[in-house]
Design an enzyme around this catalytic site. Structure first.
Site: not given
Ligand code: BDP
Length: 705
Positions: A168, A288, A292, A337, A366, A388, A394, A522, A544
């Site tokens: 991923e 996690k 999501e 968010r 993110d 983290e 990404e 974003h 999103w």
């Molecule tokens: C986002 C990503 C997604 C990850 C999520 C995460 O788009 O693929 O699963 O974070 O960190 O940045 O859990």
């Protein structure tokens, strides 16, 4: 005649194989060990390093000492062109700095002994890599005598690797872990992975994706996990796994995964025992949960601490830890968010077991190309927080664009939280200097895969390297890291080192400039996140979309996170809040993160916001063009294979940078209604061209999992 021709063919054939075998393909990463080019320096090293002694308390040869010895013998053979004897001995006095520390001393005489002293064998391994690094980077002989100790205890890679081998957000091939062939087939690459990790001080690896699959916790997979752990162990790399919260239901046959249910507690306890039978030094679980769509304790009306403590209790008897992620934002919550993780986690401070870490992304949204530090740092004094960071790019051009991330990570690490007065930087919060919680950790989401060169972009290996070096010692400068990596990866020739490090060091800011300058965030394409998408206004949920974040209208652009808006600034200490919250004091790089600013508002340069935005995009494009020239001038100084690869990628990056600039400026211009300032090139196509453009099958997009 015919025979001659055949003979010639044979030789040309051999030559071809030979040159193919020798071509620089990036596989060796920064551990290249080619002969020291400077003859004088080489003979000085040869004289100084007569033999090497690895000195530890018991003085015996463990598998780790054997690994250190093998690395030194091979490394010094390559670098110095001779066999150097490497022996073990008992250390004479403890080395300062703890379990993983090392101290190198140089001996005297005609065949002097270099002693690498350590309190544990793994320290000697780190010392061996440090000695090799000093030689590889052409340091003066006196500087071979270095010592080191890590500032953070758990230095981990997080692999977002699925059991299907899809990675991923990874763009460097498939997962390194060949689950189907394991445990019988042990790819030699596993050892090279562990060597690379150990060489930069990494000591943990989470093998599986945070979007977890419970199957990895079954017996069938645990034997495979154990096989990997066996390979990594001599290199000091401990294995961790992601735990799917609903595993008791999915693989345990229980009707619930409620953390307060005794049968669920017993299930995890038994599961932990089983894991430790296979992997006696198993590191623990990364989780996690309720994020999501992932299952979690809230599915049963419990909170994050209930969930984390359930797993922590199961692991505690074996010395394992739980790393519980704070990357949460609710489906229902209408709040900004950026505020949700803080709101949800700060009340739980003090309720987690001692073997729980809360893992916090560097910023509150993110992994954007730039984010202000996450307000949770400094806000949970009774809980060890693990930052983290994302090594995989990404939101920074994937494996196709150059973005050296050390400067970005340093920006976060050096931010002052003021949680315990001035100087309470994020780095000091997480390394334990502020709250003295004992354990400490840092994680980086890996960018490696099965590509021959590991990271896809030949220059992206610098990010793996930089993460390890900063995890070991966050005080090392970005400049020093770029310099080391360039020397080890390419050459010590100053006419290579200077331009390559200059490109690396400018690259993060460049990507910010052509994608999300001045605090914009974003606004990328949906799903795969590659390229611009400021127009995204329908993505299943408001937070999103892009319009949620940029809030562009005829008045201006940016997210008001001051007291008149979402008041996210209120989550920072007053010393920080008053800076971020004041549009006049807020650093311009975060301006639109915290403020909705009129298009005609003059910025520090005296130019209106609109012009500044446009010029930032153009500056980004111009910088990539300049790199193309810089890189072209390195032809002949950098091996042909890697030179051609990077040149091709820079071409792509220039096109992508233009696409970002043109798509974003045309879109924002529909609100600003202002002309482009002088110096900004007009777009090649009308807005619809960019808006309607679709990229298909982008590697790493979860749609391809
Ligand atoms: C986002 C990503 C997604 C990850 C999520 C995460 O788009 O693929 O699963 O974070 O960190 O940045 O859990």
């Amino acid at each position: 005649m015919k025979a001659l021709r055949i003979l010639l063919l044979f030789f040309t054939g051999c030559g071809l194989t030979l040159s193919l075998a020798r071509a620089e393909d990036g596989y060796r990463l920064w551990l290249r060990y080619d002969p020291v080019a400077d003859e004088t320096l080489r003979s000085a090293y040869t004289q100084a390093v007569g033999r090497v002694v690895l000195a530890t308390p018991d003085g015996t040869e463990s598998p780790t000492i054997a690994a250190a010895r093998a690395e030194l013998v091979a490394g010094l053979r390559g670098l110095l062109g001779r066999e150097v004897a490497v022996e073990c001995a008992k250390v004479s006095a403890p080395v300062s700095g703890g379990d993983e520390a090392y101290a190198i001393t140089l001996g005297q005489g005609s065949a002097p002994t270099v002693v690498i002293a350590a309190n544990r064998d793994v320290g000697a391994l780190y010392g061996a890599f440090a000695l090799l690094r000093q030689v590889q980077t052409a340091r003066p002989v006196g500087e071979l005598a270095v010592s080191g100790a890590p500032r953070i205890k758990r230095r981990m890679l997080n692999h977002w690797d699925n059991l299907t081998r899809f990675v991923e957000r990874g763009q460097a091939g498939f997962s390194l872990w060949n689950w189907f062939e394991l445990p019988e087939v042990i790819d030699p690459r596993y050892t090279d992975y562990a060597r690379a990790c150990a060489s930069i001080g990494l000591n943990g690896t989470v093998l599986t994706n945070v979007n977890a699959n419970a199957t990895v916790l079954t017996e069938q997979y645990l034997v495979k996990v154990a096989a990997l752990a066996d390979v990594f162990r001599p290199y000091g790399v401990r294995v961790y796994l992601t735990a799917r919260f609903s595993a008791p239901k999915e693989i345990g046959g229980l009707p619930t995964a409620d953390p307060l249910d005794p049968a669920v507690q017993a299930w995890w306890k038994t599961k932990a025992e089983e894991i430790y039978r296979h992997v006696p030094d198993f590191g623990g679980f990364l989780v996690k949960a309720n994020s999501e769509g992932q299952p979690g304790p809230q599915d049963y009306g419990r909170n994050h601490a209930d969930g984390a403590n359930l797993l922590a209790d199961a692991l505690a008897p074996h010395g394992g830890v739980v790393i519980w992620r704070a990357f949460v934002y609710s489906h229902e919550a209408p709040d900004d968010r950026a505020k949700q993780a803080y709101t949800e986690f700060t009340p739980l401070d003090g309720t987690f077991r001692a073997n729980v870490f809360v893992q916090v992304k560097n910023g509150a949204i993110d992994f954007m190309p730039r984010e202000p530090f996450h307000p949770l740092f400094g806000a949970m004094p009774r809980t060890p927080l693990a930052p983290e960071l994302q090594i995989t790019q990404e939101y920074l051009g994937g494996a196709l664009q150059l973005a050296f991330l050390a400067p970005m990570w340093k920006e976060t690490l050096e931010s002052d939280t003021f949680c315990a007065g001035a100087g309470s930087t994020v780095a000091r919060v997480i390394d334990g200097s502020v709250d003295r919680l004992g354990d400490s950790a840092i994680a980086g989401v890996s960018n490696v895969g099965t590509d021959r060169n590991w990271t896809g972009h030949p220059l992206a290996a610098a990010n793996w390297y930089a993460f390890g070096r900063l995890a070991w010692d966050h005080t090392v400068t970005s400049e020093a890291i770029a310099d080391e990596w360039t020397r080890m990866t390419f050459s010590n020739d100053p006419t290579v080192v200077a331009p390559v490090t200059a490109m690396l060091l400018a690259s993060h800011e460049t990507v910010v400039n052509y994608s999300m300058p001045l605090g914009l965030h974003h606004i990328m394409a949906e799903g795969h996140h590659y390229g611009p998408g400021p127009w995204v206004d329908d993505a299943g949920r408001a937070d999103w979309t892009s319009v949620y974040y940029h809030r562009a209208n005829e008045d201006g652009v940016g997210f008001d996170r001051t007291a008149t808006g979402s008041n996210a600034v209120g989550q920072y200490r007053p010393e920080v809040a008053k800076v971020f919250g004041d549009p006049k004091r807020c650093p311009e790089k975060f301006l639109l993160w915290f403020h909705h600013v009129p298009w005609d508002q003059p910025l520090a340069s005296g130019r209106p916001l609109w012009d500044e935005i446009a010029l930032h995009y153009q500056t980004g494009v111009d910088a990539v063009r300049a790199w193309e020239k810089t890189w072209a001038a390195l032809a002949g100084k950098v091996d042909a294979a890697r030179h051609a690869h990077v040149a091709a990628l820079l071409k792509r990056q220039e096109a992508d940078a233009r696409f970002w600039r043109d798509g974003c400026l045309l879109y924002f211009q529909t609100f600003s209604k202002r002309p482009l300032p002088a110096g900004v090139e007009p777009a090649e196509h009308p807005l619809d061209h960019y808006r309607n453009f679709r990229l298909h099958y982008v590697p790493g997009d979860p749609a391809m999992r």
